[in-house]
Design a protein around this motif. Sequence first.
Motif, PDB file in Angstrom:
ATOM      1  N   CYS A  64       0.831  -1.209   0.000  1.00 46.72           N
ATOM      2  CA  CYS A  64       0.000   0.000   0.000  1.00 46.72           C
ATOM      3  C   CYS A  64       0.870   1.267   0.000  1.00 46.72           C
ATOM      4  N   PRO A  65       0.349   2.397  -0.486  1.00 42.58           N
ATOM      5  CA  PRO A  65       1.098   3.659  -0.454  1.00 42.58           C
ATOM      6  C   PRO A  65       1.500   4.016   0.974  1.00 42.58           C
ATOM      7  N   ASN A  66       2.766   4.386   1.140  1.00 40.27           N
ATOM      8  CA  ASN A  66       3.325   4.755   2.444  1.00 40.27           C
ATOM      9  C   ASN A  66       3.206   3.616   3.475  1.00 40.27           C
ATOM     10  N   GLN A  67       2.971   2.396   2.988  1.00 42.11           N
ATOM     11  CA  GLN A  67       2.849   1.212   3.845  1.00 42.11           C
ATOM     12  C   GLN A  67       1.785   1.416   4.932  1.00 42.11           C
ATOM     13  N   VAL A  68       0.670   1.984   4.514  1.00 43.59           N
ATOM     14  CA  VAL A  68      -0.480   2.192   5.405  1.00 43.59           C
ATOM     15  C   VAL A  68      -1.735   1.763   4.650  1.00 43.59           C
ATOM     16  N   ALA A  69      -2.566   0.945   5.303  1.00 46.25           N
ATOM     17  CA  ALA A  69      -3.802   0.470   4.685  1.00 46.25           C
ATOM     18  C   ALA A  69      -4.987   0.811   5.571  1.00 46.25           C
TER      19      ALA A  69
END
Length: 419
Positions: A64-69
Amino acid sequence: MATRIYVKTQRNGYLSLCDAVFNFHIGRSFSLWSMKKDPDLEAALHRNRRWVVNNQIKNIITRCPNQVASVKYLQKKFKTLDLQGKALNWLKKYPCCFEVYLENDEYYCGMTKRMMFLSEEEESVKDMQEPVYADRLAKMLMMTRDRRLNVTKLNELRRNFGFPDDYLLRIVPKYPQIFRVVNHTGRRSSMEIELTAWNPDLAISAIERRAKKDGRDPCFPCSLPPTWVKSWERFEDFNSTPYISPYSGLDGLVEGSKEMDKRTVGLVHELLSLTLWKKASIFKLGHFRRELCLPEKLNVFLLKHPGIFYISNRYQIYTVLLREAYNGSELIEKDPLIVVKEKFGELMQEGLHEYNRRHYLLNLEKKRNRGMITPKPEKRRKQNDETSKQDKEGGDLGGIFDPEERKRFYKVLFDDNAP
């Protein structure tokens, strides 16, 4: 006019004869799965299951973008992870792994610093293990009938063997002298990896390597209790014939023969030896029935060899494990990637313990506030301790807790002629 015959059941109902026969065969087929449970191996499967789920969640968050879901997005993925319930509740059980926070009335999830560090360590190990993965893939292709494997099928087992998700781009192009990607139809589902060079140094199975080290002929080890007499007899009869390497090919072997069965056992043994956890889904192995010349009823075949394989249906997923690879519930030989994954497991357990402890104290406080828990008086506790001490020693009760004294007591109580 056709006549239907009905059979009376135990629940005051009736079944047609066809239905009764169908149910009999269904019950018989399920009975074929019966195998004495091994608590240690079942515990290993249970521990691995939790790790697999959280590892998949980690992989989803990483992409996920910026490793945040968003938790809402993860909830949609729960079905593919074969999980029920709320994703938010699951994530909160592992506070050492996942950070959950509220932003604009929506929950989001990222990885903790410790989790991110382990993820980076895992990627570093994968980079160092690339030559090992190449050899592992080559060995798999060397065991197939046509030296080719369908990519779609292989993807289902890639994590069992430790291959990274992008192995087609990360590993295969680096070894053009060994692998080639072919696609004769142009459809994505027909893409295959083909072996272009045979390496005799790799055509040695785990059984043969161990036998050479010990200076003996290759044979299968048996991991059964000595009390399983009949199983031992069947195993010794099976093991008395010469070992057939899964790399030796199929020339001269007849389907259904003892020699073919011997090779099939050796092939499944070798495949499991190449996996990280020395286990695999029987259903997924069955996808390679044509390429590996596996029997149609692989489950029934493996059940005939309980000394070599252990079969479990935990979580309604039939899994085969290599018995010899485990000492209790622990793997004997651990791949470097397993060492990193076990650190992940320890982090999970630490967070789960913290979560359970916090909820236990919270529930205890709620019960106290409601008056559901009252402290035990100190005086009554002391009296109970003194009474229990007297009970153990005979005390004021005249020693009737002594076996001989108790016999005399009941004789006096119930016998009219007693002195």
